[in-house]
Design an enzyme around this catalytic site. Structure first.
Site, PDB file in Angstrom:
ATOM      1  N   ASP A   1     -16.739  26.675  50.115  1.00 45.66           N
ATOM      2  CA  ASP A   1     -15.848  26.038  49.147  1.00 45.66           C
ATOM      3  C   ASP A   1     -15.846  26.829  47.839  1.00 45.66           C
ATOM      4  O   ASP A   1     -16.825  26.837  47.107  1.00 45.66           O
ATOM      5  CB  ASP A   1     -16.324  24.600  48.863  1.00 45.66           C
TER       6      ASP A   1
ATOM      7  N   TYR B   1     -13.458  29.694  39.794  1.00 43.29           N
ATOM      8  CA  TYR B   1     -14.863  30.110  39.920  1.00 43.29           C
ATOM      9  C   TYR B   1     -15.005  31.630  39.776  1.00 43.29           C
ATOM     10  O   TYR B   1     -16.092  32.140  39.598  1.00 43.29           O
ATOM     11  CB  TYR B   1     -15.494  29.673  41.260  1.00 43.29           C
TER      12      TYR B   1
ATOM     13  N   LYS C   1      -8.829  26.652  45.559  1.00 44.80           N
ATOM     14  CA  LYS C   1      -8.126  25.606  44.785  1.00 44.80           C
ATOM     15  C   LYS C   1      -7.156  26.193  43.767  1.00 44.80           C
ATOM     16  O   LYS C   1      -7.426  27.250  43.183  1.00 44.80           O
ATOM     17  CB  LYS C   1      -9.161  24.725  44.067  1.00 44.80           C
TER      18      LYS C   1
HETATM   19  P1  NDP Z   1     -24.586  20.289  43.389  1.00 44.72           P
HETATM   20  O1  NDP Z   1     -24.730  18.830  43.250  1.00 44.72           O
HETATM   21  O2  NDP Z   1     -24.298  20.892  44.712  1.00 44.72           O
HETATM   22  O3  NDP Z   1     -25.912  20.913  42.792  1.00 44.72           O
HETATM   23  C1  NDP Z   1     -26.098  22.291  42.649  1.00 44.72           C
HETATM   24  C2  NDP Z   1     -27.349  22.489  41.793  1.00 44.72           C
HETATM   25  O4  NDP Z   1     -28.464  21.929  42.469  1.00 44.72           O
HETATM   26  C3  NDP Z   1     -27.651  23.918  41.524  1.00 44.72           C
HETATM   27  O5  NDP Z   1     -28.187  23.991  40.213  1.00 44.72           O
HETATM   28  C4  NDP Z   1     -28.700  24.260  42.563  1.00 44.72           C
HETATM   29  O6  NDP Z   1     -29.579  25.260  42.031  1.00 44.72           O
HETATM   30  C5  NDP Z   1     -29.430  22.944  42.742  1.00 44.72           C
HETATM   31  N1  NDP Z   1     -29.857  22.727  44.124  1.00 44.72           N
HETATM   32  C6  NDP Z   1     -29.191  23.027  45.270  1.00 44.72           C
HETATM   33  N2  NDP Z   1     -29.889  22.663  46.358  1.00 44.72           N
HETATM   34  C7  NDP Z   1     -31.028  22.112  45.893  1.00 44.72           C
HETATM   35  C8  NDP Z   1     -32.145  21.551  46.538  1.00 44.72           C
HETATM   36  N3  NDP Z   1     -32.224  21.503  47.867  1.00 44.72           N
HETATM   37  N4  NDP Z   1     -33.143  21.078  45.775  1.00 44.72           N
HETATM   38  C9  NDP Z   1     -33.073  21.119  44.419  1.00 44.72           C
HETATM   39  N5  NDP Z   1     -32.034  21.646  43.746  1.00 44.72           N
HETATM   40  C10 NDP Z   1     -31.017  22.137  44.487  1.00 44.72           C
HETATM   41  O7  NDP Z   1     -23.511  20.718  42.265  1.00 44.72           O
HETATM   42  P2  NDP Z   1     -22.164  21.534  42.211  1.00 44.72           P
HETATM   43  O8  NDP Z   1     -21.540  21.142  40.925  1.00 44.72           O
HETATM   44  O9  NDP Z   1     -22.366  22.969  42.460  1.00 44.72           O
HETATM   45  O10 NDP Z   1     -21.260  20.904  43.385  1.00 44.72           O
HETATM   46  C11 NDP Z   1     -21.207  21.423  44.698  1.00 44.72           C
HETATM   47  C12 NDP Z   1     -19.904  22.154  44.949  1.00 44.72           C
HETATM   48  O11 NDP Z   1     -18.801  21.271  44.765  1.00 44.72           O
HETATM   49  C13 NDP Z   1     -19.598  23.281  43.958  1.00 44.72           C
HETATM   50  O12 NDP Z   1     -20.374  24.426  44.158  1.00 44.72           O
HETATM   51  C14 NDP Z   1     -18.130  23.461  44.183  1.00 44.72           C
HETATM   52  O13 NDP Z   1     -17.892  24.210  45.360  1.00 44.72           O
HETATM   53  C15 NDP Z   1     -17.676  22.012  44.320  1.00 44.72           C
HETATM   54  N6  NDP Z   1     -17.229  21.449  43.037  1.00 44.72           N
HETATM   55  C16 NDP Z   1     -15.916  21.060  42.945  1.00 44.72           C
HETATM   56  C17 NDP Z   1     -15.414  20.545  41.791  1.00 44.72           C
HETATM   57  C18 NDP Z   1     -13.995  20.139  41.745  1.00 44.72           C
HETATM   58  O14 NDP Z   1     -13.486  19.852  40.649  1.00 44.72           O
HETATM   59  N7  NDP Z   1     -13.300  20.119  42.848  1.00 44.72           N
HETATM   60  C19 NDP Z   1     -16.243  20.392  40.575  1.00 44.72           C
HETATM   61  C20 NDP Z   1     -17.619  20.787  40.764  1.00 44.72           C
HETATM   62  C21 NDP Z   1     -18.067  21.279  41.961  1.00 44.72           C
HETATM   63  P3  NDP Z   1     -29.765  26.713  42.749  1.00 44.72           P
HETATM   64  O15 NDP Z   1     -28.415  27.339  42.922  1.00 44.72           O
HETATM   65  O16 NDP Z   1     -30.633  27.423  41.750  1.00 44.72           O
HETATM   66  O17 NDP Z   1     -30.461  26.415  44.037  1.00 44.72           O
END
Ligand code: NDP
Length: 274
Positions: A47, A52, A77
């Site tokens: 995604d 991004y 998107k």
């Molecule tokens: P998430 O809720 O997926 O959280 C991501 C964060 O959590 C990162 O900081 C990551 O750190 C950390 N993390 C990931 N896995 C773990 C784990 N197993 N244990 C502890 N910490 C963890 O947030 P996102 O905002 O990234 O949402 C997911 C996806 O949704 C986005 O990447 C995007 O593709 C989509 N999105 C869509 C939006 C929209 O408007 N349509 C808006 C926001 C997001 P690290 O990378 O250091 O592991």
């Protein structure tokens, strides 16, 4: 059920239940490696979004993976400024060029930009008919936004991607989407890394010998949702995929709903200003 298992969208295309999100992953090594590790771990769904600014690295990692194009589900998107500039039809071409693909599997209207989202949905119909997107959908649409586009178009969005986690359960919106045949796709399912620290979720996780992230993603799966957790770390990418070998019992499943405080870590679709 496993990592390549999915659910059929309203046009018959299948979307895998787990995808890798790449929001805030930098173009270059960070995104390239995350996508590469995800595909190696068995993910078949990525995604991304034009905003991004990492579509090039996503495309390169997919190409280098050696996995057939049609086995990987790619979402990108339409960005808000492209709606304001009436640039919808060009924006998909720019994204396809960057990703290096002839089509994406899913193209989403990223936000319900005031005064622009209904006409943008009409443009999504054209994009869908052109074959440049196998399915089209929306993101950050509340019920009234969806009612507006359904009044103007016969095309029902395949997906609505919205913020959702145990702290923002989105019961009403998700139920509405289900009634309309729209697959609900939580973004920030882990609360951007915050919700995984919730003591009640940690306690449930301990009972199952799982992590808090796995419990949250499993809860989403049991709600019938398609989750797209983001991580740039190989071990977490693997961890977030291991949710098919356990099931939350009824009590724990329901307990997660009680954590709702309507807490948002991202912008609110009613007040966003970008
Ligand atoms: P998430 O809720 O997926 O959280 C991501 C964060 O959590 C990162 O900081 C990551 O750190 C950390 N993390 C990931 N896995 C773990 C784990 N197993 N244990 C502890 N910490 C963890 O947030 P996102 O905002 O990234 O949402 C997911 C996806 O949704 C986005 O990447 C995007 O593709 C989509 N999105 C869509 C939006 C929209 O408007 N349509 C808006 C926001 C997001 P690290 O990378 O250091 O592991």
């Amino acid at each position: 059920m496993n990592l390549s298992s999915g659910v059929k969208l309203n046009n018959g295309i299948e979307i895998p239940y787990i995808g890798l999100g790449v929001f805030k992953a930098e173009e270059g090594d960070e995104t390239y490696n995350a996508v590469k590790w995800a595909i190696e771990a068995g993910y078949r769904h990525i995604d991304t979004a034009a905003i991004y600014k990492n579509e090039v690295s996503v495309g390169k990692a997919i190409k280098d993976s050696g996995i057939a194009r049609e086995e990987i589900f790619v979402t990108t998107k339409l960005w808000n400024e492209d709606m304001r500039q009436d640039n919808q039809l060009k924006a998909i071409d720019v994204s396809l060029e960057k990703i290096g693909l002839d089509y994406v599997d899913l193209y989403l209207v990223h936000w319900p930009v005031k005064g622009k989202y209904v006409e943008s949905w009409k443009k999504m119909e054209e994009i869908y008919k052109s074959g440049k997107a196998k399915a089209v959908g929306i993101s950050n649409f509340n019920i009234h936004h969806i009612e507006d586009i359904l009044a103007a178009s016969d095309l029902v969005p395949a997906v609505n991607q919205c913020e959702c986690s145990p702290e923002l359960t989105q019961v009403e919106l998700a139920d509405y989407c289900k009634q309309k045949g729209i697959i609900f796709q939580p973004w920030s399912p882990l609360g951007q890394g915050n919700t995984v620290k919730h003591p009640k979720i940690l306690a449930i996780a301990e009972k199952y010998g799982k992590t808090a992230a796995q419990v949250i993603l499993r809860w989403g799966l049991q709600r019938g949702f398609v989750n797209i957790p983001k991580s740039s770390k190989k071990e977490r990418i693997v961890e977030n995929s291991k949710i098919f070998d356990f099931e939350l019992n009824d009590e724990d499943f329901k307990e997660l709903f009680t954590l709702n405080t309507d807490k948002r870590y991202g912008p609110d679709p009613e007040t966003f200003a970008f």
